[in-house]
Scaffold this motif. Structure first.
Motif, mmCIF file in Angstrom:
data_model
loop_
_atom_site.group_PDB
_atom_site.id
_atom_site.type_symbol
_atom_site.label_atom_id
_atom_site.label_comp_id
_atom_site.label_asym_id
_atom_site.label_seq_id
_atom_site.Cartn_x
_atom_site.Cartn_y
_atom_site.Cartn_z
ATOM 1 N N LEU A 99 0.828 -1.201 0.000
ATOM 2 C CA LEU A 99 0.000 0.000 0.000
ATOM 3 C C LEU A 99 0.868 1.259 0.000
ATOM 4 C CD1 LEU A 99 -2.942 1.068 0.207
ATOM 5 C CD2 LEU A 99 -2.595 1.114 2.669
ATOM 6 N N PHE A 100 1.905 1.251 0.826
ATOM 7 C CA PHE A 100 2.806 2.400 0.881
ATOM 8 C C PHE A 100 3.474 2.628 -0.471
ATOM 9 C CE2 PHE A 100 7.206 3.837 1.314
ATOM 10 C CZ PHE A 100 6.987 5.104 1.818
ATOM 11 N N TYR A 101 3.973 1.558 -1.090
ATOM 12 C CA TYR A 101 4.661 1.718 -2.368
ATOM 13 C C TYR A 101 3.705 2.135 -3.482
ATOM 14 C CZ TYR A 101 8.835 -0.171 -0.230
ATOM 15 O OH TYR A 101 9.918 -0.352 0.572
ATOM 16 N N LEU A 102 2.462 1.665 -3.443
ATOM 17 C CA LEU A 102 1.487 2.114 -4.433
ATOM 18 C C LEU A 102 1.188 3.600 -4.285
ATOM 19 C CD1 LEU A 102 -1.004 -0.888 -4.518
ATOM 20 C CD2 LEU A 102 0.456 -0.092 -6.373
ATOM 21 N N TYR A 103 1.074 4.057 -3.037
ATOM 22 C CA TYR A 103 0.874 5.497 -2.821
ATOM 23 C C TYR A 103 2.107 6.292 -3.260
ATOM 24 C CZ TYR A 103 -3.608 5.394 -0.436
ATOM 25 O OH TYR A 103 -4.946 5.267 -0.152
ATOM 26 N N ALA A 104 3.297 5.748 -3.041
ATOM 27 C CA ALA A 104 4.513 6.440 -3.470
ATOM 28 C C ALA A 104 4.568 6.566 -4.992
ATOM 29 C CB ALA A 104 5.748 5.701 -2.952
ATOM 30 N N VAL A 105 4.186 5.514 -5.703
ATOM 31 C CA VAL A 105 4.158 5.573 -7.166
ATOM 32 C C VAL A 105 3.114 6.585 -7.631
ATOM 33 C CG1 VAL A 105 3.530 4.247 -9.222
ATOM 34 C CG2 VAL A 105 5.085 3.275 -7.535
ATOM 35 N N GLN A 106 1.963 6.602 -6.994
ATOM 36 C CA GLN A 106 0.919 7.557 -7.364
ATOM 37 C C GLN A 106 1.387 8.998 -7.127
ATOM 38 O OE1 GLN A 106 -1.701 6.388 -8.881
ATOM 39 N NE2 GLN A 106 -2.652 8.364 -9.204
ATOM 40 N N ALA A 107 2.066 9.234 -6.018
ATOM 41 C CA ALA A 107 2.601 10.570 -5.737
ATOM 42 C C ALA A 107 3.634 10.967 -6.787
ATOM 43 C CB ALA A 107 3.204 10.611 -4.340
ATOM 44 N N ALA A 108 4.483 10.018 -7.186
ATOM 45 C CA ALA A 108 5.476 10.307 -8.218
ATOM 46 C C ALA A 108 4.802 10.620 -9.551
ATOM 47 C CB ALA A 108 6.432 9.130 -8.372
ATOM 48 N N ASN A 109 3.691 9.946 -9.841
ATOM 49 C CA ASN A 109 2.963 10.225 -11.080
ATOM 50 C C ASN A 109 2.399 11.642 -11.105
ATOM 51 O OD1 ASN A 109 3.395 7.787 -12.340
ATOM 52 N ND2 ASN A 109 1.552 6.849 -11.499
ATOM 53 N N TYR A 110 2.140 12.212 -9.952
ATOM 54 C CA TYR A 110 1.683 13.599 -9.889
ATOM 55 C C TYR A 110 2.848 14.582 -9.869
ATOM 56 C CZ TYR A 110 -3.177 12.353 -9.091
ATOM 57 O OH TYR A 110 -4.452 11.874 -9.237
ATOM 58 N N LEU A 111 3.910 14.248 -9.153
ATOM 59 C CA LEU A 111 5.021 15.185 -8.993
ATOM 60 C C LEU A 111 5.924 15.270 -10.216
ATOM 61 C CD1 LEU A 111 6.034 14.483 -5.296
ATOM 62 C CD2 LEU A 111 4.796 16.452 -6.210
ATOM 63 N N PHE A 112 6.155 14.150 -10.895
ATOM 64 C CA PHE A 112 7.076 14.160 -12.038
ATOM 65 C C PHE A 112 6.637 15.139 -13.134
ATOM 66 C CE2 PHE A 112 8.943 12.260 -15.914
ATOM 67 C CZ PHE A 112 10.281 12.398 -15.564
ATOM 68 N N PRO A 113 5.361 15.140 -13.560
ATOM 69 C CA PRO A 113 4.965 16.137 -14.560
ATOM 70 C C PRO A 113 5.056 17.582 -14.057
ATOM 71 C CG PRO A 113 3.381 14.365 -14.502
ATOM 72 C CD PRO A 113 4.297 14.166 -13.344
ATOM 73 N N LEU A 114 4.832 17.799 -12.761
ATOM 74 C CA LEU A 114 4.953 19.161 -12.230
ATOM 75 C C LEU A 114 6.377 19.678 -12.339
ATOM 76 C CD1 LEU A 114 2.717 19.001 -9.034
ATOM 77 C CD2 LEU A 114 2.277 20.254 -11.149
ATOM 78 N N ILE A 115 7.326 18.779 -12.351
ATOM 79 C CA ILE A 115 8.729 19.178 -12.480
ATOM 80 C C ILE A 115 9.144 19.279 -13.946
ATOM 81 C CG2 ILE A 115 11.103 18.438 -11.996
ATOM 82 C CD1 ILE A 115 9.929 17.092 -9.451
#
Length: 129
Positions: free
Chosen positions: A23-39
């Protein structure tokens, strides 16, 4: 106020659970999917400029449409079939072969559409050489 040793022990025991780790790693991947395009998007917009960024957006949109053609719902139907026949390896081989064969057949018109777009859309035609 920080974390007490007792609370740290509870966190450590909870972390041993594979479900909680997943669950933690799935949330981490989801957060990265939001943050990577913002960068990356502001950087690409600045480097490519408006015209180059528009061409990039056109190419991405076309590739997404072609991906939808190639996907054709296989992730749903093939997953259901794999779950249904999970105990029979020969059935799983047949399912895999069928899905890969259908995708190979669908890739022919998708490649034709991509080549057609390359020659018909002026923004694509300018960078093809």
């Amino acid at each position: 106020m920080g974390l007490t040793p007792r609370l740290w022990a509870k966190v450590g025991r909870a972390w041993q659970s594979p479900t909680l780790r997943n669950l933690f790693y799935l949330y981490a991947v989801q957060a990265a999917n939001y943050l990577f395009p913002l960068i990356t998007l502001p950087y690409l917009a600045r480097i490519l400029g408006p015209e180059g960024f528009g061409k990039l957006a056109l190419a991405q949109a076309l590739s997404q449409y072609l991906y939808i053609v190639l996907e054709y719902g296989f992730s749903l139907s093939a997953t259901r079939e794999v779950a249904k026949w999970r105990d029979r390896p020969e059935a799983l081989q047949s399912i895999l072969g069928g899905v890969l064969g259908a995708r190979a057949l669908l890739s022919l018109p998708a490649a034709g559409i991509a080549l057609l777009a390359l020659y018909l859309f002026p923004p694509c035609k300018a960078n093809s050489a």
